[in-house]
Design a protein around this motif. Structure first.
Motif, mmCIF file in Angstrom:
data_model
loop_
_atom_site.group_PDB
_atom_site.id
_atom_site.type_symbol
_atom_site.label_atom_id
_atom_site.label_comp_id
_atom_site.label_asym_id
_atom_site.label_seq_id
_atom_site.Cartn_x
_atom_site.Cartn_y
_atom_site.Cartn_z
ATOM 1 N N LEU A 114 0.930 -1.295 0.097
ATOM 2 C CA LEU A 114 0.201 0.097 0.023
ATOM 3 C C LEU A 114 0.778 1.247 -0.285
ATOM 4 O O LEU A 114 0.449 2.124 -0.772
ATOM 5 N N ALA A 115 1.918 1.231 0.751
ATOM 6 C CA ALA A 115 2.690 2.450 1.003
ATOM 7 C C ALA A 115 3.480 2.692 -0.157
ATOM 8 O O ALA A 115 3.785 3.762 -1.046
ATOM 9 N N LEU A 116 4.120 1.353 -0.975
ATOM 10 C CA LEU A 116 4.897 1.476 -2.172
ATOM 11 C C LEU A 116 3.919 2.080 -3.489
ATOM 12 O O LEU A 116 4.548 3.058 -3.974
ATOM 13 N N TRP A 117 2.731 1.507 -3.564
ATOM 14 C CA TRP A 117 2.105 2.110 -4.655
ATOM 15 C C TRP A 117 1.338 3.443 -4.449
ATOM 16 O O TRP A 117 1.399 4.232 -5.428
ATOM 17 N N LEU A 118 1.240 3.844 -3.137
ATOM 18 C CA LEU A 118 0.630 5.236 -2.929
ATOM 19 C C LEU A 118 1.772 6.136 -3.314
ATOM 20 O O LEU A 118 1.397 7.324 -3.581
#
Length: 562
Positions: free
Chosen positions: A59-63
């Protein structure tokens, strides 16, 4: 259609002159549109890779990737808009300068059949419509890039959806092009009528005092109202075409996007695409509204630009009124004028000899004869037949600017320029020359004395702040201050009272003593101060003699006293 090809050359030349800036804007706009197209794709990836799996790292990566995408598209649009706007205003300025150079070309011709107001409209509104192509073209290219990114993304998500975009977009773009054709013709007519109304308005404002004096105000108002109604009708037709075009494009885009959403929904129900894929597909379908509308808007702007480019091309390609001439004017010009077999307009085989230093009057019983003669003497037009010679050399062999400096024609409606009273006179005088004798000869020193700030008084454009008689005296003083070898005056005292007219006639004769002067007029005061008078009637020279001798002829006496 004959004017269409030159118009397209103007349009292409406008873009080519700014190709570096336009290319940079197109690349940056493509980056913006690609980033916009990737937003729903990345949202779909976030759903499939992070939300559905519950993976906080993913989630953090793609955000973070989504945030970088927003940063890129924001940067690209900001700098792309700057480059596109710069190309727009530079192209607008370039076209205005090209038109100005052509209109001010000493050979003339650009103004033929076009009132000043129309030329102003072409140099402003039409130039702007062509210049704005440099802004909209990068947006159109970026919209196509957005469609490409969206199509590739949809192909990755689902082959049927990708093929739908790839196969459906070309026919839709072709339909948009067809819908824009009526807009081009109506836009051209709109600009023509608007320019015509501007020209009539400019002419009426310039001659408002004369019209008022003649009691022709109501007729002038009626003429302008008729022209204005025609311009309004053309504008309404163009506006209706624009509204119909925009509505048709919006409807076509909406139907196409509804089809994309319908196919995407059926694929999701069948399990052919994931939830994230469905979200991405629906988001892409909604996103496609913007580039499709942009393409429609770009096409409308191109249609208007093509119409305006045709009008600009017509001015730039106007045939010169006179030839170049390559023979320089000698440093010393005695000022002998010889006219042989002159045929131009209403003139037929006019012969006229003016010796160097002679002061000759020309009485034209038909104003058209005077206008035609002055056009040839001032190199505003080349004779159809015959020659006009200065000291034995055809005037047409000299460059127009040099010929007009040697044979200066002071027109009856000479225009004054915005500036001070002194500026208008000193601008024509030789550097360091004292304009006082010219002012006194034209009785313009009396005008300066009556103004609030004397010679430093500001004069409105075209001398609108002065009376008709004041304008005439300032224009005459300007011509006298130039001190040309040959001076041709056309009715320089029609707005003066008899006492002032006699004073000016004596002043001009005294100041121009020993230099060639031709006065085209029917004023007895001016003709009485000449060495001889030549009568021009029916397009030919009919008689020549001293004023006092010719006053014994009834036809001559009637012409100068009525």
């Amino acid at each position: 259609m004959a004017r269409d090809r030159p118009g397209r050359r103007v349009l292409r030349g406008s873009v080519a002159a700014q190709r570096g800036t336009v290319s940079a804007a197109a690349v940056l706009f493509c980056g913006h549109q690609a980033g916009e197209a990737l937003v729903p794709v990345l949202v779909g990836v976030v759903i499939d890779e992070a939300v559905t799996t519950g993976d906080p790292v993913a989630l953090a990566l793609w955000l973070g990737v989504l945030g970088l995408d927003f940063l890129m598209l924001s940067f690209s649009y900001r700098w792309g808009a700057r480059r596109a706007w710069l190309a727009d205003i530079r192209a607008d300025q370039r076209l205005r300068m090209m038109l100005t150079v052509r209109v001010l070309d000493p050979r003339g011709g650009a103004e033929a059949g076009r009132p000043p107001g129309e030329l102003v409209a072409i140099a402003t509104a039409d130039a702007k419509r062509v210049g704005v192509v440099n802004f909209v073209l990068p947006l159109g290219i970026a919209s196509l890039a957005a469609l490409g990114v969206a199509a590739v993304s949809l192909l990755v998500i689902s082959v049927p959806l990708g093929l739908l975009i790839l196969l459906g977009t070309p026919p839709l773009l072709y339909l948009v092009g067809l819908l824009g054709r009526p807009l081009e013709s109506r836009s051209e007519r709109e600009q023509e009528r608007a320019a015509e109304a501007s020209g009539v308005a400019a002419d009426l404002v310039a001659g408002v005092r004369v019209l008022t004096g003649l009691g022709a105000g109501p007729a002038a108002v009626a003429r302008y109202c008729a022209t204005s109604r025609g311009a309004l009708a053309a504008t309404l037709r163009a506006t209706r075409a624009q509204a119909g075009y925009s509505g048709a494009v919006l409807a076509a885009n909406g139907l196409f996007l509804a089809l994309v959403a319908l196919v995407g929904g059926r694929l999701a129900l069948d399990g052919a695409i994931t939830v994230g894929g469905l979200v991405a597909a629906v988001g892409l379908a909604q996103f496609l509204v913007e580039p499709m509308e942009t393409l429609g808007w770009v096409n409308a702007k191109l249609a208007q630009a093509r119409a305006s480019a045709g009008r600009i091309a017509a001015v730039l390609a106007a045939e010169p009124a006179v030839g170049d001439g390559g023979r320089p004017v000698p440093a010393v010009v005695p000022g002998a004028l010889t006219v042989r077999g002159l045929t131009h307009g209403p003139l037929h085989g006019v012969d006229l000899d003016v010796a160097a230093g002679e002061h000759v009057g020309v009485l034209a019983t038909d104003p058209g004869d005077a206008v035609a003669l002055l056009a040839c003497l001032g190199r505003e037009a080349d004779p159809e037949h015959g020659t006009v010679e200065l000291d034995g050399t055809a005037l047409g062999e000299h460059p127009p600017r040099a010929a007009r400096a040697a044979v200066l024609v002071c027109a009856h409606d000479a225009v004054l320029f915005a500036g001070t009273f002194d500026d208008n006179v000193r601008a024509a005088a030789a550097p360091g020359a004292d304009p006082a004798p010219a002012l006194a000869a034209a009785a313009a020193d009396q005008v300066a004395a009556a103004l609030p700030e004397g010679g430093h008084t500001a004069v409105a454009e075209q001398g609108a702040s002065l009376s008709g008689g004041q304008r005439q005296r300032v224009a005459l003083a300007r011509a006298l201050a130039a001190g040309p070898p040959v001076l041709v005056l056309h009715d320089p005292t029609t707005a003066l009272d008899p006492v002032t007219e006699a004073l000016v006639a004596d002043g001009v004769r005294a100041l121009r003593d020993g230099r060639t002067t031709v006065v085209v007029t029917s004023s007895p005061a001016l003709l009485a101060r000449t060495d001889r008078v030549v009568v021009l009637s029916g397009g030919r020279v009919t008689v020549s003699g001293r004023h006092d001798e010719l006053m014994g002829r009834e036809d001559y006496r009637t012409a100068v006293t009525t």
